[in-house]
Design a protein around this motif. Structure first.
Motif, PDB file in Angstrom:
ATOM      1  N   CYS A 172       0.825  -1.209   0.000  1.00 27.24           N
ATOM      2  CA  CYS A 172       0.000   0.000   0.000  1.00 27.24           C
ATOM      3  C   CYS A 172       0.862   1.262   0.000  1.00 27.24           C
ATOM      4  O   CYS A 172       0.390   2.346   0.359  1.00 27.24           O
ATOM      5  CB  CYS A 172      -0.951  -0.005   1.195  1.00 27.24           C
ATOM      6  SG  CYS A 172      -2.177  -1.330   1.112  1.00 27.24           S
ATOM      7  N   ASN A 190       1.038   3.657   3.076  1.00 25.16           N
ATOM      8  CA  ASN A 190      -0.180   4.300   3.580  1.00 25.16           C
ATOM      9  C   ASN A 190      -0.663   3.534   4.805  1.00 25.16           C
ATOM     10  O   ASN A 190      -1.070   2.377   4.696  1.00 25.16           O
ATOM     11  CB  ASN A 190      -1.254   4.321   2.489  1.00 25.16           C
ATOM     12  CG  ASN A 190      -2.514   5.047   2.924  1.00 25.16           C
ATOM     13  OD1 ASN A 190      -3.231   4.603   3.809  1.00 25.16           O
ATOM     14  ND2 ASN A 190      -2.785   6.178   2.282  1.00 25.16           N
ATOM     15  N   GLU A 230      -3.354   3.714   6.875  1.00 30.90           N
ATOM     16  CA  GLU A 230      -4.750   3.263   6.918  1.00 30.90           C
ATOM     17  C   GLU A 230      -4.997   2.104   5.956  1.00 30.90           C
ATOM     18  O   GLU A 230      -5.551   1.067   6.351  1.00 30.90           O
ATOM     19  CB  GLU A 230      -5.687   4.419   6.583  1.00 30.90           C
ATOM     20  CG  GLU A 230      -7.163   4.028   6.629  1.00 30.90           C
ATOM     21  CD  GLU A 230      -8.088   5.174   6.237  1.00 30.90           C
ATOM     22  OE1 GLU A 230      -9.286   4.906   6.004  1.00 30.90           O
ATOM     23  OE2 GLU A 230      -7.624   6.325   6.159  1.00 30.90           O
ATOM     24  N   GLU A 231      -4.580   2.261   4.703  1.00 34.97           N
ATOM     25  CA  GLU A 231      -4.822   1.219   3.713  1.00 34.97           C
ATOM     26  C   GLU A 231      -4.042  -0.054   4.020  1.00 34.97           C
ATOM     27  O   GLU A 231      -4.542  -1.172   3.840  1.00 34.97           O
ATOM     28  CB  GLU A 231      -4.459   1.736   2.311  1.00 34.97           C
ATOM     29  CG  GLU A 231      -5.343   2.871   1.823  1.00 34.97           C
ATOM     30  CD  GLU A 231      -6.819   2.516   1.862  1.00 34.97           C
ATOM     31  OE1 GLU A 231      -7.166   1.393   1.447  1.00 34.97           O
ATOM     32  OE2 GLU A 231      -7.621   3.362   2.302  1.00 34.97           O
ATOM     33  N   GLY A 232      -2.817   0.107   4.494  1.00 35.54           N
ATOM     34  CA  GLY A 232      -1.997  -1.055   4.820  1.00 35.54           C
ATOM     35  C   GLY A 232      -2.592  -1.895   5.936  1.00 35.54           C
ATOM     36  O   GLY A 232      -2.678  -3.119   5.834  1.00 35.54           O
ATOM     37  N   LYS A 291      -5.735  -1.830   6.981  1.00 32.44           N
ATOM     38  CA  LYS A 291      -7.028  -2.377   6.551  1.00 32.44           C
ATOM     39  C   LYS A 291      -6.813  -3.669   5.765  1.00 32.44           C
ATOM     40  O   LYS A 291      -7.537  -4.651   5.945  1.00 32.44           O
ATOM     41  CB  LYS A 291      -7.775  -1.354   5.682  1.00 32.44           C
ATOM     42  CG  LYS A 291      -8.463  -0.247   6.458  1.00 32.44           C
ATOM     43  CD  LYS A 291      -9.215   0.680   5.514  1.00 32.44           C
ATOM     44  CE  LYS A 291      -9.991   1.747   6.275  1.00 32.44           C
ATOM     45  NZ  LYS A 291     -10.720   2.657   5.355  1.00 32.44           N
ATOM     46  N   GLN A 292      -5.806  -3.653   4.898  1.00 36.01           N
ATOM     47  CA  GLN A 292      -5.488  -4.861   4.125  1.00 36.01           C
ATOM     48  C   GLN A 292      -5.073  -5.992   5.055  1.00 36.01           C
ATOM     49  O   GLN A 292      -5.457  -7.151   4.857  1.00 36.01           O
ATOM     50  CB  GLN A 292      -4.369  -4.555   3.133  1.00 36.01           C
ATOM     51  CG  GLN A 292      -3.949  -5.764   2.300  1.00 36.01           C
ATOM     52  CD  GLN A 292      -2.939  -5.400   1.232  1.00 36.01           C
ATOM     53  OE1 GLN A 292      -3.175  -4.499   0.437  1.00 36.01           O
ATOM     54  NE2 GLN A 292      -1.804  -6.089   1.210  1.00 36.01           N
ATOM     55  N   SER A 315      -8.184  -7.445   6.824  1.00 36.07           N
ATOM     56  CA  SER A 315      -8.977  -8.254   5.889  1.00 36.07           C
ATOM     57  C   SER A 315      -8.304  -9.593   5.615  1.00 36.07           C
ATOM     58  O   SER A 315      -8.960 -10.647   5.651  1.00 36.07           O
ATOM     59  CB  SER A 315      -9.168  -7.495   4.573  1.00 36.07           C
ATOM     60  OG  SER A 315      -9.907  -6.307   4.774  1.00 36.07           O
ATOM     61  N   PHE A 343     -11.800  -0.805  10.792  1.00 32.16           N
ATOM     62  CA  PHE A 343     -11.543   0.171   9.727  1.00 32.16           C
ATOM     63  C   PHE A 343     -11.797   1.595  10.225  1.00 32.16           C
ATOM     64  O   PHE A 343     -11.055   2.517   9.895  1.00 32.16           O
ATOM     65  CB  PHE A 343     -12.435  -0.116   8.519  1.00 32.16           C
ATOM     66  CG  PHE A 343     -11.937  -1.241   7.653  1.00 32.16           C
ATOM     67  CD1 PHE A 343     -10.937  -2.105   8.098  1.00 32.16           C
ATOM     68  CD2 PHE A 343     -12.480  -1.456   6.396  1.00 32.16           C
ATOM     69  CE1 PHE A 343     -10.478  -3.148   7.302  1.00 32.16           C
ATOM     70  CE2 PHE A 343     -12.036  -2.487   5.590  1.00 32.16           C
ATOM     71  CZ  PHE A 343     -11.037  -3.336   6.040  1.00 32.16           C
ATOM     72  N   GLU A 387      -9.036   4.518  10.460  1.00 30.59           N
ATOM     73  CA  GLU A 387      -9.272   5.787   9.775  1.00 30.59           C
ATOM     74  C   GLU A 387      -9.046   6.966  10.722  1.00 30.59           C
ATOM     75  O   GLU A 387      -8.434   7.977  10.353  1.00 30.59           O
ATOM     76  CB  GLU A 387     -10.702   5.816   9.235  1.00 30.59           C
ATOM     77  CG  GLU A 387     -11.046   7.091   8.482  1.00 30.59           C
ATOM     78  CD  GLU A 387     -12.487   7.106   8.000  1.00 30.59           C
ATOM     79  OE1 GLU A 387     -12.943   8.169   7.555  1.00 30.59           O
ATOM     80  OE2 GLU A 387     -13.155   6.049   8.080  1.00 30.59           O
ATOM     81  N   ASP A 429      -5.315   7.383  11.331  1.00 30.69           N
ATOM     82  CA  ASP A 429      -4.653   7.954  10.165  1.00 30.69           C
ATOM     83  C   ASP A 429      -4.979   9.443  10.033  1.00 30.69           C
ATOM     84  O   ASP A 429      -4.097  10.254   9.734  1.00 30.69           O
ATOM     85  CB  ASP A 429      -5.107   7.216   8.906  1.00 30.69           C
ATOM     86  CG  ASP A 429      -4.290   7.601   7.691  1.00 30.69           C
ATOM     87  OD1 ASP A 429      -3.131   7.155   7.608  1.00 30.69           O
ATOM     88  OD2 ASP A 429      -4.796   8.351   6.830  1.00 30.69           O
TER      89      ASP A 429
END
Length: 217
Positions: A82, A85, A87-89, A91-92, A95, A193, A197, A200
């Motif tokens: 990601c 990043n 937040e995105e990292g 979240k991945q 998941s 998430f 968020e 972040d």
């Protein structure tokens, strides 16, 4: 700690031994588990076992370390994919772990180890070391490119480390709730998430505030 001979084994062979020990532990209480049962399942001789480990405690101590190292490796890979990043990292990572078919098995193994009276004190020490200067913090500091420097510029090393620590805690809490029987994985993911968020946004706001102060000075 396992001997150098164990680490010199091919990856497949090492994992086969660890998996065999894990299967035995899921079927047998740790206090009743013997080296004989482990080597029979792993398909190795007793001499080979003691060539690699000093005793069964040494083996399972290493298994706990392997779990933690895998967790940190998952975090590093997610952040790299990601592009730093936060937040995105994370979240991945959440998941991927929730969708991991072996997650409950891994959690069950860890629970069996930490609940056993013979392992409890050692497990507590290992858990504490995960968050000290030689554990998670050292792992993060040894990889100064985990987060995108441009996006999180101005946070400084200490705040970046704290941000990543908080991200790890969100992931661990989510996995714990999943493991203890909260079957609503969609809600767990949504909550995680949202927390990521907020973290972040706080990190980015800190950077923006720093920039505003510089421009107004």
């Amino acid at each position: 700690m396992p001997t150098e001979k164990f680490f010199n084994l091919k990856e497949g062979k090492r994992q086969a031994i660890l998996e065999a020990a894990g299967e035995e532990l899921l079927e047998t209480p740790y206090a009743l588990l013997t080296v004989s049962r482990i080597i029979q399942r792993a398909g190795i001789s007793r001499a080979s076992f003691y060539y690699y480990f000093s005793d069964k405690e040494d083996l399972f101590h290493h298994m706990v370390e392997e779990m933690k190292n895998r967790f940190l490796g998952d975090m590093e890979m997610a952040l790299k994919e990601c592009r730093g990043n936060f937040e995105e990292g994370f979240k991945q990572m959440v998941s991927s772990l929730l969708e991991d078919g072996n997650l409950r098995k891994r959690c069950s193994l860890y629970q069996r180890l930490v609940e056993d009276t013979q392992c409890h004190n050692q497990a507590v020490l290992q858990e504490a070391s995960f968050y000290d200067k030689d554990g998670l913090r050292k792992f993060i500091r040894d990889r100064d490119t985990l987060l995108d420097e441009k996006t999180y510029k101005g946070l400084g090393e200490e705040k970046m480390v704290c941000l990543l620590e908080l991200g790890v805690l969100v992931v661990i809490k989510t996995l714990f709730l999943c493991f203890v029987g909260n079957s609503d994985e969609k809600k767990l993911k949504e909550t995680a998430f949202r927390q990521l968020e907020i973290l972040d946004r706080g990190a980015r706001s800190f950077r923006e505030n720093q920039e505003e102060r510089r421009s107004s000075a």
